[in-house]
Design a protein around this motif. Structure first.
Motif, PDB file in Angstrom:
ATOM      1  N   VAL A   1       0.747  -1.340   0.000  1.00  0.00           N
ATOM      2  CA  VAL A   1       0.012  -0.083   0.040  1.00  0.00           C
ATOM      3  C   VAL A   1       0.868   1.452   0.055  1.00  0.00           C
ATOM      4  CG1 VAL A   1      -2.008  -1.189   1.033  1.00  0.00           C
ATOM      5  CG2 VAL A   1      -0.160  -0.193   2.634  1.00  0.00           C
ATOM      6  N   GLU A   2       0.236   2.513  -0.416  1.00  0.00           N
ATOM      7  CA  GLU A   2       1.083   3.665  -0.638  1.00  0.00           C
ATOM      8  C   GLU A   2       0.084   4.497   0.658  1.00  0.00           C
ATOM      9  OE1 GLU A   2       1.422   7.543  -3.307  1.00  0.00           O
ATOM     10  OE2 GLU A   2       1.727   5.754  -4.233  1.00  0.00           O
ATOM     11  N   LEU A   3       0.932   4.993   1.565  1.00  0.00           N
ATOM     12  CA  LEU A   3       0.497   5.944   2.588  1.00  0.00           C
ATOM     13  C   LEU A   3       0.693   7.088   2.085  1.00  0.00           C
ATOM     14  CD1 LEU A   3       1.984   4.387   5.729  1.00  0.00           C
ATOM     15  CD2 LEU A   3      -0.145   3.678   4.584  1.00  0.00           C
ATOM     16  N   LYS A   4      -0.225   8.218   2.792  1.00  0.00           N
ATOM     17  CA  LYS A   4      -0.296   9.577   2.562  1.00  0.00           C
ATOM     18  C   LYS A   4       0.991  10.417   2.777  1.00  0.00           C
ATOM     19  CE  LYS A   4      -5.274   9.885   2.978  1.00  0.00           C
ATOM     20  NZ  LYS A   4      -6.241  10.336   3.891  1.00  0.00           N
ATOM     21  N   LYS A   5       1.602   9.896   3.870  1.00  0.00           N
ATOM     22  CA  LYS A   5       2.757  10.565   4.552  1.00  0.00           C
ATOM     23  C   LYS A   5       4.135   9.549   4.151  1.00  0.00           C
ATOM     24  CE  LYS A   5       1.913  13.534   8.081  1.00  0.00           C
ATOM     25  NZ  LYS A   5       2.067  13.620   9.596  1.00  0.00           N
TER      26      LYS A   5
ATOM     27  N   VAL B   1      -4.198   5.209   4.176  1.00  0.00           N
ATOM     28  CA  VAL B   1      -3.568   4.535   2.911  1.00  0.00           C
ATOM     29  C   VAL B   1      -4.363   5.315   1.972  1.00  0.00           C
ATOM     30  CG1 VAL B   1      -4.483   2.526   1.647  1.00  0.00           C
ATOM     31  CG2 VAL B   1      -3.560   2.069   3.870  1.00  0.00           C
ATOM     32  N   LYS B   2      -3.411   5.672   1.107  1.00  0.00           N
ATOM     33  CA  LYS B   2      -3.804   6.620  -0.359  1.00  0.00           C
ATOM     34  C   LYS B   2      -4.280   5.426  -1.430  1.00  0.00           C
ATOM     35  CE  LYS B   2      -1.799  10.181  -2.899  1.00  0.00           C
ATOM     36  NZ  LYS B   2      -0.508  10.811  -3.329  1.00  0.00           N
ATOM     37  N   LYS B   3      -3.397   4.614  -1.720  1.00  0.00           N
ATOM     38  CA  LYS B   3      -4.065   3.421  -2.526  1.00  0.00           C
ATOM     39  C   LYS B   3      -3.345   2.075  -2.374  1.00  0.00           C
ATOM     40  CE  LYS B   3      -0.608   5.109  -6.038  1.00  0.00           C
ATOM     41  NZ  LYS B   3      -0.713   5.545  -7.455  1.00  0.00           N
ATOM     42  N   ILE B   4      -3.882   1.123  -3.061  1.00  0.00           N
ATOM     43  CA  ILE B   4      -3.079  -0.323  -2.994  1.00  0.00           C
ATOM     44  C   ILE B   4      -2.408  -0.518  -4.126  1.00  0.00           C
ATOM     45  CG2 ILE B   4      -3.833  -2.674  -2.941  1.00  0.00           C
ATOM     46  CD1 ILE B   4      -6.333  -1.955  -1.310  1.00  0.00           C
ATOM     47  N   ILE B   5      -1.111  -0.591  -4.013  1.00  0.00           N
ATOM     48  CA  ILE B   5      -0.253  -0.894  -5.118  1.00  0.00           C
ATOM     49  C   ILE B   5      -0.273  -2.252  -5.722  1.00  0.00           C
ATOM     50  CG2 ILE B   5       2.157  -0.883  -6.077  1.00  0.00           C
ATOM     51  CD1 ILE B   5       1.551   2.101  -5.024  1.00  0.00           C
ATOM     52  N   LYS B   6      -0.010  -3.162  -4.755  1.00  0.00           N
ATOM     53  CA  LYS B   6      -0.344  -4.357  -5.171  1.00  0.00           C
ATOM     54  C   LYS B   6      -1.183  -5.477  -4.365  1.00  0.00           C
ATOM     55  CE  LYS B   6       2.583  -8.586  -4.774  1.00  0.00           C
ATOM     56  NZ  LYS B   6       2.881  -8.902  -3.670  1.00  0.00           N
TER      57      LYS B   6
ATOM     58  N   LEU C   1       6.620  -1.589  11.779  1.00  0.00           N
ATOM     59  CA  LEU C   1       5.900  -1.181  12.969  1.00  0.00           C
ATOM     60  C   LEU C   1       4.509  -1.413  13.007  1.00  0.00           C
ATOM     61  CD1 LEU C   1       3.926   1.805  12.041  1.00  0.00           C
ATOM     62  CD2 LEU C   1       6.094   2.322  11.130  1.00  0.00           C
ATOM     63  N   MET C   2       3.616  -1.378  14.151  1.00  0.00           N
ATOM     64  CA  MET C   2       2.201  -1.848  14.603  1.00  0.00           C
ATOM     65  C   MET C   2       1.421  -0.491  14.517  1.00  0.00           C
ATOM     66  SD  MET C   2       2.026  -5.301  14.876  1.00  0.00           S
ATOM     67  CE  MET C   2       0.797  -5.614  15.917  1.00  0.00           C
ATOM     68  N   LEU C   3       0.261  -0.780  13.724  1.00  0.00           N
ATOM     69  CA  LEU C   3      -0.843   0.568  13.780  1.00  0.00           C
ATOM     70  C   LEU C   3      -1.989  -0.086  14.128  1.00  0.00           C
ATOM     71  CD1 LEU C   3       0.158   2.400  10.465  1.00  0.00           C
ATOM     72  CD2 LEU C   3       0.434   3.318  12.735  1.00  0.00           C
ATOM     73  N   PRO C   4      -2.989   0.703  14.863  1.00  0.00           N
ATOM     74  CA  PRO C   4      -4.263   0.234  15.041  1.00  0.00           C
ATOM     75  C   PRO C   4      -4.922   0.302  13.531  1.00  0.00           C
ATOM     76  CG  PRO C   4      -3.848   2.159  16.365  1.00  0.00           C
ATOM     77  CD  PRO C   4      -2.600   1.790  15.539  1.00  0.00           C
ATOM     78  N   ARG C   5      -6.126  -0.751  13.361  1.00  0.00           N
ATOM     79  CA  ARG C   5      -6.831  -0.641  11.963  1.00  0.00           C
ATOM     80  C   ARG C   5      -7.295   0.589  11.794  1.00  0.00           C
ATOM     81  NH1 ARG C   5      -9.443  -4.184   8.686  1.00  0.00           N
ATOM     82  NH2 ARG C   5      -8.751  -5.960   9.869  1.00  0.00           N
ATOM     83  N   PRO C   6      -8.145   1.500  12.459  1.00  0.00           N
ATOM     84  CA  PRO C   6      -8.617   2.810  12.194  1.00  0.00           C
ATOM     85  C   PRO C   6      -7.482   3.712  11.576  1.00  0.00           C
ATOM     86  CG  PRO C   6      -9.486   2.101  13.963  1.00  0.00           C
ATOM     87  CD  PRO C   6      -8.334   1.082  13.987  1.00  0.00           C
ATOM     88  N   LYS C   7      -6.186   3.645  12.289  1.00  0.00           N
ATOM     89  CA  LYS C   7      -5.173   4.818  11.870  1.00  0.00           C
ATOM     90  C   LYS C   7      -4.696   4.228  10.477  1.00  0.00           C
ATOM     91  CE  LYS C   7      -1.181   6.975  13.199  1.00  0.00           C
ATOM     92  NZ  LYS C   7      -1.233   7.979  13.997  1.00  0.00           N
ATOM     93  N   LEU C   8      -4.537   2.826  10.203  1.00  0.00           N
ATOM     94  CA  LEU C   8      -3.892   2.607   8.855  1.00  0.00           C
ATOM     95  C   LEU C   8      -5.083   2.843   7.868  1.00  0.00           C
ATOM     96  CD1 LEU C   8      -1.702   1.031   7.151  1.00  0.00           C
ATOM     97  CD2 LEU C   8      -3.396  -0.920   7.511  1.00  0.00           C
ATOM     98  N   GLU C   9      -6.328   2.378   8.155  1.00  0.00           N
ATOM     99  CA  GLU C   9      -7.357   2.741   7.060  1.00  0.00           C
ATOM    100  C   GLU C   9      -7.337   4.088   6.666  1.00  0.00           C
ATOM    101  OE1 GLU C   9     -10.715   0.936   8.506  1.00  0.00           O
ATOM    102  OE2 GLU C   9     -10.205  -1.049   7.944  1.00  0.00           O
TER     103      GLU C   9
ATOM    104  N   LYS D   1       7.121   5.484   0.577  1.00  0.00           N
ATOM    105  CA  LYS D   1       5.697   5.848   0.617  1.00  0.00           C
ATOM    106  C   LYS D   1       4.954   4.239   0.828  1.00  0.00           C
ATOM    107  CE  LYS D   1       4.364  10.425  -0.459  1.00  0.00           C
ATOM    108  NZ  LYS D   1       3.306  11.354  -1.105  1.00  0.00           N
ATOM    109  N   GLN D   2       5.729   3.447   0.189  1.00  0.00           N
ATOM    110  CA  GLN D   2       5.269   1.938   0.058  1.00  0.00           C
ATOM    111  C   GLN D   2       5.597   1.196   1.339  1.00  0.00           C
ATOM    112  OE1 GLN D   2       6.408   0.441  -3.816  1.00  0.00           O
ATOM    113  NE2 GLN D   2       5.545   2.092  -4.890  1.00  0.00           N
ATOM    114  N   TRP D   3       4.466   0.354   1.620  1.00  0.00           N
ATOM    115  CA  TRP D   3       4.723  -0.363   2.842  1.00  0.00           C
ATOM    116  C   TRP D   3       4.016  -1.584   2.542  1.00  0.00           C
ATOM    117  CZ3 TRP D   3       6.479   1.328   7.585  1.00  0.00           C
ATOM    118  CH2 TRP D   3       6.886   2.624   8.009  1.00  0.00           C
ATOM    119  N   GLU D   4       4.341  -2.749   2.872  1.00  0.00           N
ATOM    120  CA  GLU D   4       3.738  -4.218   2.566  1.00  0.00           C
ATOM    121  C   GLU D   4       3.115  -4.656   4.030  1.00  0.00           C
ATOM    122  OE1 GLU D   4       5.323  -8.707   1.939  1.00  0.00           O
ATOM    123  OE2 GLU D   4       6.657  -7.294   2.052  1.00  0.00           O
ATOM    124  N   ILE D   5       2.154  -5.118   3.978  1.00  0.00           N
ATOM    125  CA  ILE D   5       1.229  -5.522   5.265  1.00  0.00           C
ATOM    126  C   ILE D   5       1.777  -6.863   5.576  1.00  0.00           C
ATOM    127  CG2 ILE D   5      -1.096  -6.309   5.937  1.00  0.00           C
ATOM    128  CD1 ILE D   5      -2.163  -3.814   4.126  1.00  0.00           C
ATOM    129  N   MET D   6       2.160  -7.140   6.813  1.00  0.00           N
ATOM    130  CA  MET D   6       2.867  -8.137   7.405  1.00  0.00           C
ATOM    131  C   MET D   6       1.729  -9.263   8.207  1.00  0.00           C
ATOM    132  SD  MET D   6       5.725  -8.085   6.032  1.00  0.00           S
ATOM    133  CE  MET D   6       6.703  -9.211   6.905  1.00  0.00           C
TER     134      MET D   6
END
Length: 66
Positions: free
Chosen positions: A11-15, A55-60, A44-52, A22-27
């Motif tokens: 996924v690509e995050l806003k920041k 997220v700017k877009k899903i790359i793969k 790093l660990m993020l709570p679901r609402p913060k990650l959702e 800006k690209q992160w893989e969901i583990m």
């Protein structure tokens, strides 16, 4: 509508991360998400609402229906 995320999605995050990526893989998914930076491999660990929200877009996607 809440998006569905799967392990292995990129996924690509806003920041951007301090390394410049800006690209992160969901583990890990669940109430909390573990994500890994594709630039420096930092995890790093993020709570679901913060990650959702960040997220700017899903790359793969690993979703067989997408």
């Amino acid at each position: 509508m809440a998006e569905r995320f799967f392990i292995g999605d990129v996924v690509e995050l806003k920041k951007e991360h301090p390394c410049g990526s800006k690209q992160w893989e969901i583990m890990r998914t669940g109430a909390d998400f573990r994500i890994k930076c594709m630039g420096c491999q930092h995890q790093l660990m993020l709570p679901r609402p913060k990650l959702e929200k960040s997220v700017k877009k899903i790359i793969k996607s690993n979703d067989p229906l997408r």
